[in-house]
Design a protein around this motif. Structure first.
Motif, short mmCIF file in Angstrom:
data_model
loop_
_atom_site.label_atom_id
_atom_site.label_comp_id
_atom_site.label_asym_id
_atom_site.label_seq_id
_atom_site.Cartn_x
_atom_site.Cartn_y
_atom_site.Cartn_z
N ILE A 152 0.85 -1.19 0.00
CA ILE A 152 0.00 0.00 0.00
C ILE A 152 0.89 1.24 0.00
CG2 ILE A 152 -1.80 1.25 1.25
CD1 ILE A 152 -2.46 -1.51 2.58
N PHE A 153 0.72 2.09 -1.02
CA PHE A 153 1.42 3.36 -1.09
C PHE A 153 0.39 4.47 -0.96
CE2 PHE A 153 3.93 0.36 -3.56
CZ PHE A 153 5.23 0.62 -3.15
N THR A 154 0.57 5.35 0.01
CA THR A 154 -0.36 6.47 0.16
C THR A 154 0.26 7.51 1.08
OG1 THR A 154 -2.64 7.07 0.75
CG2 THR A 154 -1.54 5.46 2.15
N THR A 155 -0.47 8.59 1.31
CA THR A 155 -0.02 9.62 2.24
C THR A 155 -0.86 9.57 3.51
OG1 THR A 155 -1.50 11.26 1.22
CG2 THR A 155 0.75 11.15 0.40
N ASP A 156 -0.35 10.13 4.57
CA ASP A 156 -1.02 10.22 5.86
C ASP A 156 -1.09 8.85 6.53
OD1 ASP A 156 -2.09 11.52 7.99
OD2 ASP A 156 -4.02 11.97 7.06
N GLN A 157 -1.35 8.84 7.83
CA GLN A 157 -1.55 7.61 8.56
C GLN A 157 -2.93 7.02 8.20
OE1 GLN A 157 0.76 6.27 10.31
NE2 GLN A 157 1.96 7.79 11.44
N LEU A 158 -3.11 5.73 8.48
CA LEU A 158 -4.42 5.12 8.27
C LEU A 158 -5.46 5.81 9.15
CD1 LEU A 158 -6.21 2.86 7.08
CD2 LEU A 158 -5.58 1.48 9.08
N PHE A 159 -5.08 6.16 10.38
CA PHE A 159 -5.97 6.90 11.27
C PHE A 159 -5.10 7.76 12.18
CE2 PHE A 159 -4.84 2.99 13.38
CZ PHE A 159 -4.62 3.35 14.69
N LYS A 160 -5.64 8.89 12.59
CA LYS A 160 -4.94 9.76 13.52
C LYS A 160 -5.10 9.21 14.94
CE LYS A 160 -5.40 13.96 10.77
NZ LYS A 160 -5.88 15.37 10.71
N ALA A 161 -4.08 9.43 15.75
CA ALA A 161 -4.12 8.92 17.11
C ALA A 161 -5.08 9.69 18.00
CB ALA A 161 -2.72 8.94 17.72
N PHE A 162 -5.49 10.89 17.58
CA PHE A 162 -6.42 11.69 18.38
C PHE A 162 -7.37 12.43 17.45
CE2 PHE A 162 -2.66 14.22 17.54
CZ PHE A 162 -3.17 15.41 17.09
N LYS A 163 -8.43 13.00 17.99
CA LYS A 163 -9.40 13.77 17.21
C LYS A 163 -9.25 15.25 17.52
CE LYS A 163 -13.59 12.57 16.64
NZ LYS A 163 -13.49 12.67 15.18
N ASP A 164 -9.65 16.07 16.56
CA ASP A 164 -9.47 17.52 16.72
C ASP A 164 -10.72 18.24 17.22
OD1 ASP A 164 -11.06 17.38 14.49
OD2 ASP A 164 -9.50 18.00 13.09
N HIS A 165 -11.82 17.51 17.43
CA HIS A 165 -13.07 18.08 17.95
C HIS A 165 -13.63 19.19 17.08
CE1 HIS A 165 -12.99 15.71 21.54
NE2 HIS A 165 -11.84 16.18 21.93
N GLN A 166 -13.46 19.10 15.79
CA GLN A 166 -14.08 20.07 14.88
C GLN A 166 -15.42 19.51 14.41
OE1 GLN A 166 -11.45 21.03 11.69
NE2 GLN A 166 -10.02 22.17 12.97
N TYR A 167 -16.46 20.35 14.46
CA TYR A 167 -17.80 19.92 14.06
C TYR A 167 -17.83 19.59 12.56
CZ TYR A 167 -22.68 20.01 12.73
OH TYR A 167 -23.88 19.69 12.20
N ARG A 168 -18.45 18.47 12.23
CA ARG A 168 -18.65 18.09 10.84
C ARG A 168 -20.10 17.68 10.65
NH1 ARG A 168 -13.79 16.01 12.43
NH2 ARG A 168 -11.95 16.58 11.22
N ILE A 169 -20.61 17.88 9.47
CA ILE A 169 -21.96 17.46 9.16
C ILE A 169 -22.02 15.93 9.24
CG2 ILE A 169 -23.75 17.37 7.37
CD1 ILE A 169 -22.65 20.00 6.34
N PRO A 170 -23.01 15.33 9.92
CA PRO A 170 -23.09 13.87 10.01
C PRO A 170 -23.18 13.25 8.63
CG PRO A 170 -24.57 14.89 11.58
CD PRO A 170 -24.04 16.00 10.72
#
Length: 220
Positions: free
Chosen positions: A200-218
């Protein structure tokens, strides 16, 4: 900086059809999350849910739990984990939940497994030694992924779990920030087929270790 805290939100609305084939539905959704950090251990849990309504019948109903966490093992070592559980009711088959490399089960073919319910768990031992080579820093990750998908008419204890494990190389650009500052190479072993099933070649981690608590539309 590591944001700690939480929030909750609710959305109530009306879906208006476009043309004669659209659907006029009422909609309600909610989301809440909370995080904790003591300097070594970080935990965050998020619960989401939403549904449209057609008279007294729920339609396009969705529920999700998302958990993130990490444990600092040292200055350059981190044990990171993610658990994601999702369920859909009364959705079109085209909107089934898929279990594959893209969704978090590395080493499995895209769109190979699908259902109305999905559970994925990932755990990674991440190491980023404090040694820079020009503008780059190399890291190594050992990972283990497990997941299952099943339809609504099947009980959870009858589902089949799928597993993969492997090693990854991380190359971080120290002169850049954001998801494009890290290049990821993963070698995944597929336990269903008992073989290494691709690179697998890609950028960024598969998941971040923490969340940034920014509101997103469900969303699904």
């Amino acid at each position: 900086d590591l944001p700690v805290g939480g929030y909750g939100s609710a959305t109530i609305g009306k879906i208006f059809p476009i043309g004669h084939k659209g659907e006029a539905l009422y909609y309600i959704g909610a989301q809440g999350e909370r995080s904790y950090y003591d300097g070594t251990l970080y935990l965050c849990g998020q619960v989401s849910g939403g549904s449209a309504f057609e008279r007294n019948r729920g339609k396009y109903t969705y529920q999700e739990f998302l958990g993130h966490g990490f444990l600092r093992l040292g200055e350059d070592f981190l044990l990171a984990t993610r658990v994601r559980q999702q369920t859909v009711w009364n959705w079109d088959k085209l909107r089934q939940l898929v279990l594959d490399t893209e969704s978090g089960l590395r080493g499995y073919r895209n769109n190979a497994l699908s259902g109305d319910n999905r559970v994925i768990a990932n755990i990674e031992l991440r190491a980023f030694p404090s040694f820079d080579l020009w503008v780059a820093r190399a890291g190594v990750t050992l990972f283990y992924d497990a997941g299952t998908v099943w339809d609504q008419d099947l009980k959870f204890d009858r589902t089949r779990w799928h597993h993969s494990a492997g090693i990854g190389i991380r190359i971080q650009n120290m002169k850049s920030t954001g998801e494009n500052s890290l290049f990821r190479i993963d070698f995944a072993f597929n336990f269903d087929e008992n073989k290494f099933a691709g690179i697998i070649f890609t950028t960024d981690q598969l998941f971040k270790a923490f969340k940034d608590h920014q509101y997103r539309i469900p969303e699904v």
